[in-house]
Design a protein around this motif. Structure first.
Motif, mmCIF file in Angstrom:
data_model
loop_
_atom_site.group_PDB
_atom_site.id
_atom_site.type_symbol
_atom_site.label_atom_id
_atom_site.label_comp_id
_atom_site.label_asym_id
_atom_site.label_seq_id
_atom_site.Cartn_x
_atom_site.Cartn_y
_atom_site.Cartn_z
ATOM 1 N N ARG A 104 -10.190 1.845 1.329
ATOM 2 C CA ARG A 104 -8.959 2.512 1.720
ATOM 3 C C ARG A 104 -9.332 3.672 2.635
ATOM 4 N N ASN B 149 -2.551 1.258 3.558
ATOM 5 C CA ASN B 149 -2.830 0.034 2.803
ATOM 6 C C ASN B 149 -4.316 -0.105 2.531
ATOM 7 N N GLU B 150 -4.625 -0.964 1.568
ATOM 8 C CA GLU B 150 -6.021 -1.205 1.241
ATOM 9 C C GLU B 150 -6.560 -2.361 2.065
ATOM 10 N N GLY C 263 -13.515 5.292 -3.335
ATOM 11 C CA GLY C 263 -12.460 4.473 -2.747
ATOM 12 C C GLY C 263 -12.950 3.238 -2.027
ATOM 13 N N ILE C 264 -14.258 2.971 -2.074
ATOM 14 C CA ILE C 264 -14.770 1.803 -1.366
ATOM 15 C C ILE C 264 -15.732 1.044 -2.272
ATOM 16 N N ILE D 49 -8.947 -5.452 2.228
ATOM 17 C CA ILE D 49 -9.604 -6.364 1.286
ATOM 18 C C ILE D 49 -10.240 -7.501 2.077
ATOM 19 N N ARG E 205 -5.075 5.154 9.493
ATOM 20 C CA ARG E 205 -4.700 4.431 8.293
ATOM 21 C C ARG E 205 -4.207 3.047 8.676
ATOM 22 N N ASP F 186 -0.508 -5.370 7.836
ATOM 23 C CA ASP F 186 -1.420 -6.263 7.144
ATOM 24 C C ASP F 186 -0.923 -7.661 7.468
ATOM 25 N N ARG G 74 -13.440 -3.789 -0.842
ATOM 26 C CA ARG G 74 -12.159 -3.106 -0.968
ATOM 27 C C ARG G 74 -12.350 -1.724 -0.387
#
Lengths: 485, 338
Positions: free
Chosen positions: A270, A276-277, A313-314, A279, A461, A465, A268
Motif C-alpha cells: 500500500r 488501494n492496495e 504495509g508491504i 496485490i 496513491r 484498479d 501486497r
C-alpha cells in the motif's frame, strides 16, 4: 479571437534530442489578452516547447516576436527582454537564499543601496496580489519553506516587474503542490493578468483547471499539436479523447484464466499516503500506470527494499529483482563487460570457495546471451559496445538470471527500438508462464496491454484498479487526470 | 519562528558557542591567558588562518574545493619576503648571479622596485580566476585541478626561495605588530575580516547571485546570469583573500618559506565547516568561518595549557572538530525527525 501581432509566434518548429524527436513541426501563436491551455501526456513535447520559449535552447524553424524575427540567436536574455517569463516544473529557486534574494536573482535592476528592501517589497506586494494571506516573509530562507509556499514564491516572482515587462508567463504545472484554495487564487489572478493584456500559457494535467482558466486549448501528442480549439468547445471527455491515440493496434491478447487471481498473493503493498492496495499473484504481470512521477517508481523501490528487510504495509515473498529504467545512472556498470554486468546479482551462486568461478559466470552469461538474443560476438566485450536496446536486454538477463521470484520493472523500455521491445515482451510472457511475477511501471499504453492487471497511480496513491477486461486507454487517462476535489 | 529556522539559528550559533566554550576552558586552565598580551600571543596566527578560511569559503560557496590554498599562501609568503621587499634583485638566484659576476653589483631601478612583487601577486589572482573559469568551462572536478595546482604553487615557491629566508616588507611587519589601545590587534583584524566578507557575500546584490550559484546553478543560469563569470569571480576572490593570508603570515614570521602554510589547506576547510558552512548548496557563513578559524587556533593553545605534547595536538584538534560537527549533525537530525 484576439487580433494584432502575437507576442511570439512559432512556425514549423522542430527539436530533436539525439534520436528522440521531441517536437516535430509545431505552430504556436501567443496573443495579448489570452490564456492558452496546453495539455498532453508525458513526453508529448510540452516541456520542450516551454524551454524553447524561455530561450533555454534553440530549435529549427521560424520564430518571431511582435511580428519581427529576432536578429541574433534567441536566448534567455532575449526572452527576458521581451517579457517572456517561465515557471518551470522543477522548482528553480535557490534554496539557500531568502525570498527577497531570489527576487533579486531574477531582476538585474535590483542592485545598489537598499536593494534588499526593494526586492522584498516587490515580491511581497506581488504575493499579496496573487495569494492574499500568504504568510510569507521576504526574509524567509526558501529552503525552510514548505513546498507549497516555495511554489507560490516562484509563481509570484514570474509576475514581478522591474525594468523588463511581464507579457507572456508560462506556467508549467503551477498547481502541482498547491491546495485547491491556493490554486483557485492563482487561476483568478491569471484571469486578471490576462484581462489587463497579458498572456499566460498554462500547462497542467488537471483538466478542470485548463477548462476553467483557458480561452484556447492546445493538445499535444508525440511532439505535434493534434488539436487546437477554444476552451468552450472542449469537455473533459473530448479533451481526454483528443489526448489519446485515435487508432491503436491491439496487442496480442493473452488468455486470462480466472484461476490466476486465486491463492495467497505474492505481494501486497500500500502506498504511504493510502489508497488501494496493490496485490500481485504468482505468474502475473501487473502494470503500474498513470502519469510520470506519480509514485510508481517509489512504490517499486519500496517493494524492492521490503524483500530484504521488514517494511510496514508491504509483504513480499520470494525475493525481488529490479530492472532500472534509467540505464545509465541506475543500470549498467559502464566500465564492465557484458558478462560481468549480467552476473553481478548472481555472484553468490557462481563462486568456488571465496573466489568468483570464471567458468560458471561465463556459462551463465553465454546461456543468457543465447536465450534473449543479446547481439554481440563475445560476452566479454564492454557493455557500452552494445546498442541501448541490447544493454537493456543485458539488464533483463541480470534480473531474470537471479533467483528472485518477482521482477520489478521501472519503465525499462525507454528509448528501446520496437524490435527489441517485442522480443522482451515475449520473454516477459514466457517467464510469467513459468510462475514469475512482474510489476511493470510504464507510461506507454501499448505496454499496459501486456499486463493482467493495471493499477493507476495519481498523487502517490493507487486511484484505479483495472483488470485486463476493463482496461481501455480512456479509463486509464480518466483515472490519471481526475481532478482533485 | 518555525522549527526549521529554529534549528538553523541553533546551527548558526554553534560556532559562537564552541568559541565561548573554548575561551572558558582556557580561562579555567590559565586565567592569565585571557588578557591583552595573552590574546595577542594566542590569536595572532589566527589572522592568516581566518583569511585563508575566507578564501576557501569563497570556493566552497560554488560547490568546489580548493586543495591548493596552503601552497598558494606559501607562494605569496615567499613573494612577499623577496620581490615585495626588494624587487627582482631580492631573489636568491639573482644574488647568486651577482656574486658570480654575471650581473653588476648595482642593479637598475627596474630590478629593484617592489612593483615586481605586486605584479606577481596580481598574476596569482588572475590565475585563480582563470582556474575557476576553466573548471566551469570544461566541467572539471575542482579537487583534481587544485590538487595539481598545489604542486605548481609549491614548485614556484621553491624556485623563488630554495631555502627559508628573505625578509618581509617593513610596512607589513609594522601592521601585524600594531598594539592598539584596549583591544588586541588580532581581535580587531578578525572583526574587520568578518565584516568585509559578510558585506561582500551576504549583503551586496551580486553576492546573492554568487551564493545562489551554489544553491541552484540552473536557476541562476535560467535567470540570465553567466555561471562562468560567477565561478571566475569566486575563485578570484579566493585568490585575493589567499594573498592577504600569505602577506599577513609573512608579516608575522618576518621571513618566507615554501612549506610555511602547508597545513592551511585542511585548516581552512575545517574552519569553514566548523563555522557552519556546508560543502554543497551555497550555505556559508563568513562570520562563522572567522570564528571557526579562531576556534581552531585557540584549540592549539588550550591543548598546550593542558600540557598535551605537540605530538598529540593535531590529533586532539581533530577530536575537537569531530565533537563540534557531531553536535551539528545532532541538530540536523532533531530537525528532520520533527
Amino acid at each position: 479571437m484576439p487580433v494584432g501581432e502575437p507576442i511570439i509566434r512559432l512556425e514549423e518548429v522542430r527539436k530533436s534530442f539525439g534520436a528522440v524527436r521531441a517536437l516535430q513541426g509545431v505552430d504556436l501563436a501567443c496573443h495579448e489578452g489570452e490564456c492558452i491551455g496546453l495539455v498532453g501526456h508525458n513526453g508529448a513535447g510540452k516541456s520542450t516547447l516551454m524551454n524553447l520559449l524561455a530561450g533555454v535552447f534553440g530549435a529549427e524553424g521560424r520564430m518571431s516576436i511582435d511580428g519581427i524575427e529576432p536578429a541574433g540567436p534567441y536566448t534567455i536574455a532575449t526572452a527576458k527582454a521581451n517579457g517572456i517569463r517561465c515557471v518551470f516544473q522543477e522548482l528553480s529557486l535557490c534554496p539557500n537564499l531568502t525570498v527577497a534574494e531570489n527576487a533579486r536573482v531574477m531582476h538585474r535592476a535590483l542592485s545598489g543601496f537598499g536593494w534588499r528592501r526593494r526586492a522584498g517589497r516587490l515580491i511581497v506586494e506581488k504575493l499579496d496580489q496573487v495569494f492574499p494571506d500568504h504568510g510569507i516573509d521576504a526574509g524567509d530562507i526558501v529552503g525552510d519553506l514548505p513546498i507549497a509556499r516555495r511554489q507560490m514564491v516562484e509563481i509570484a516572482r514570474a509576475f514581478t516587474v522591474t525594468d523588463a515587462p511581464a507579457r507572456l508567463v508560462i506556467l508549467d504545472e503551477p498547481t502541482s503542490s498547491l491546495d485547491a484554495h491556493l490554486a483557485s487564487q492563482l487561476l483568478a489572478y491569471v484571469r486578471r493578468f490576462v484581462a489587463e493584456g497579458g498572456c499566460v500559457v498554462l500547462i497542467s494535467h488537471l483538466l478542470g483547471e485548463i477548462l476553467a482558466a483557458a480561452d484556447r486549448v492546445i493538445v499535444m501528442k508525440d511532439g505535434r499539436v493534434v488539436a487546437e480549439r477554444p476552451a468552450a468547445e472542449f469537455t473533459r471527455t473530448s479533451l481526454v479523447a483528443a489526448m489519446g491515440s485515435v487508432a491503436h493496434e491491439e496487442a496480442k491478447s493473452r488468455d486470462v484464466s480466472a484461476a490466476r487471481r486465486e491463492g495467497s498473493p505474492r505481494i501486497r503493498a500500500r502506498a504511504r499516503s493510502g489508497g488501494n492496495e496493490l496485490i500481485a499473484h504468482r505468474g502475473e504481470i501487473v502494470g503500474l500506470a498513470g502519469l510520470g512521477g506519480q509514485g510508481q517508481s517509489e512504490m517499486l523501490i519500496r517493494i524492492f527494499d521490503a524483500a530484504r528487510r521488514h517494511a510496514q504495509g508491504i509483504t513480499v515473498e520470494g525475493g525481488s529483482a529490479l530492472v532500472a529504467g534509467d540505464r545509465q545512472t541506475d543500470g549498467v556498470f559502464p566500465l564492465w563487460s557484458i558478462a560481468e554486468n549480467i552476473t553481478i546479482t548472481s555472484l553468490k551462486r557462481l563462486r568456488s570457495g571465496i573466489l568468483i568461478d570464471r567458468e560458471k559466470t561465463d556459462a551463465m552469461a553465454e546461456d543468457w546471451r543465447a536465450r534473449i538474443g543479446i547481439r554481440t560476438p563475445d560476452v566479454h566485450n564492454p557493455i557500452l559496445s552494445l546498442s541501448g536496446g541490447n544493454q537493456q536486454k543485458a539488464l533483463f538477463a541480470r534480473a531474470l538470471g537471479s533467483t528472485a521470484e518477482t521482477v520489478l520493472m521501472d519503465d525499462p523500455m525507454r528509448g528501446v527500438d520496437i524490435g527489441t521491445k517485442q522480443e522482451v515482451y515475449g520473454m516477459i510472457r514466457s517467464e510469467a508462464e513459468r510462475g514469475r511475477t512482474f510489476l511493470w511501471y510504464t507510461t506507454e499504453m501499448d505496454e499496459l496491454k501486456h499486463c493482467d492487471h493495471v493499477y493507476v497511480f495519481r498523487d502517490h496513491r493507487i486511484v484505479a484498479d483495472l483488470s485486463r477486461g476493463e482496461l481501455t486507454e480512456e479509463r486509464v487517462l480518466h483515472a490519471s487526470f481526475e481532478d482533485v476535489a | 519562528m518555525n522549527g526549521a529556522s529554529l534549528a538553523r539559528n541553533l546551527r548558526m550559533l554553534l560556532p559562537a558557542i564552541s568559541l565561548v566554550v573554548l575561551l572558558v576552558a582556557i580561562y579555567a586552565l590559565q586565567p592569565r591567558a585571557i588578557s591583552y598580551v595573552g590574546f595577542n600571543l594566542m590569536l595572532n596566527l589566527a589572522i592568516p588562518i581566518a583569511l585563508a578560511t575566507i578564501a576557501q569559503m569563497c570556493v566552497i560557496t560554488v560547490n568546489d574545493l580548493d586543495l591548493s590554498i596552503g601552497t598558494y599562501v606559501g607562494f605569496v609568503a615567499c613573494v612577499g619576503a623577496t620581490m615585495l621587499t626588494g624587487g627582482v634583485a631580492a631573489l636568491p638566484f639573482v644574488k647568486d648571479l651577482q656574486a658570480s659576476g654575471a650581473l653588476p653589483a648595482v642593479l637598475p631601478w627596474i630590478m629593484q622596485t617592489p612593483l615586481a612583487g605586486v605584479l606577481v601577486l596580481a598574476f596569482g589572482i588572475v590565475i585563480y580566476a582563470a582556474l575557476g573559469a576553466l573548471i566551469h568551462w570544461r566541467n572539471l572536478p575542482s579537487i583534481v585541478v587544485t590538487l595539481g595546482m598545489s604542486f605548481v604553487w609549491l614548485g614556484l615557491s621553491v624556485l623563488i626561495l630554495p631555502v627559508p629566508g628573505g625578509q618581509a616588507p617593513a610596512w607589513i611587519r609594522q601592521m601585524m605588530t600594531l598594539k592598539p589601545a584596549f583591544i588586541p590587534f588580532p581581535i580587531i583584524a578578525a572583526i574587520v575580516i568578518a565584516v568585509i566578507a559578510h558585506v561582500l557575500l551576504m549583503r551586496t546584490s551580486y553576492g546573492a547571485v554568487l551564493r545562489g550559484a551554489g544553491g541552484n546553478p540552473r536557476a541562476i543560469e535560467r535567470a540570465g546570469w553567466s555561471l562562468l563569470r560567477v565561478k571566475a569571480a569566486m575563485f578570484a576572490l579566493a585568490g585575493f583573500f589567499g594573498m592577504l593570508a600569505g602577506l599577513s603570515l609573512v608579516g608575522l614570521t618576518t621571513s618566507g618559506d615554501a612549506n610555511i602554510a602547508l597545513r592551511y589547506t585542511l585548516l581552512s576547510i575545517a574552519g569553514v565547516i566548523l563555522g557552519g558552512g556546508e560543502f554543497v548548496g551555497g550555505r556559508i557563513s563568513p562570520v562563522g568561518a572567522v570564528m571557526g578559524a579562531a576556534t581552531l587556533t585557540l584549540a592549539g593553545s588550550m591543548l598546550s595549557f593542558m600540557r598535551i605534547s605537540p605530538d598529540w595536538q593535531i590529533g586532539a584538534q581533530g577530536a575537537i572538530l569531530i565533537v563540534v560537527l557531531a553536535a551539528r549533525t545532532l541538530i540536523d537530525r532533531a530537525e528532520r525527525s520533527r
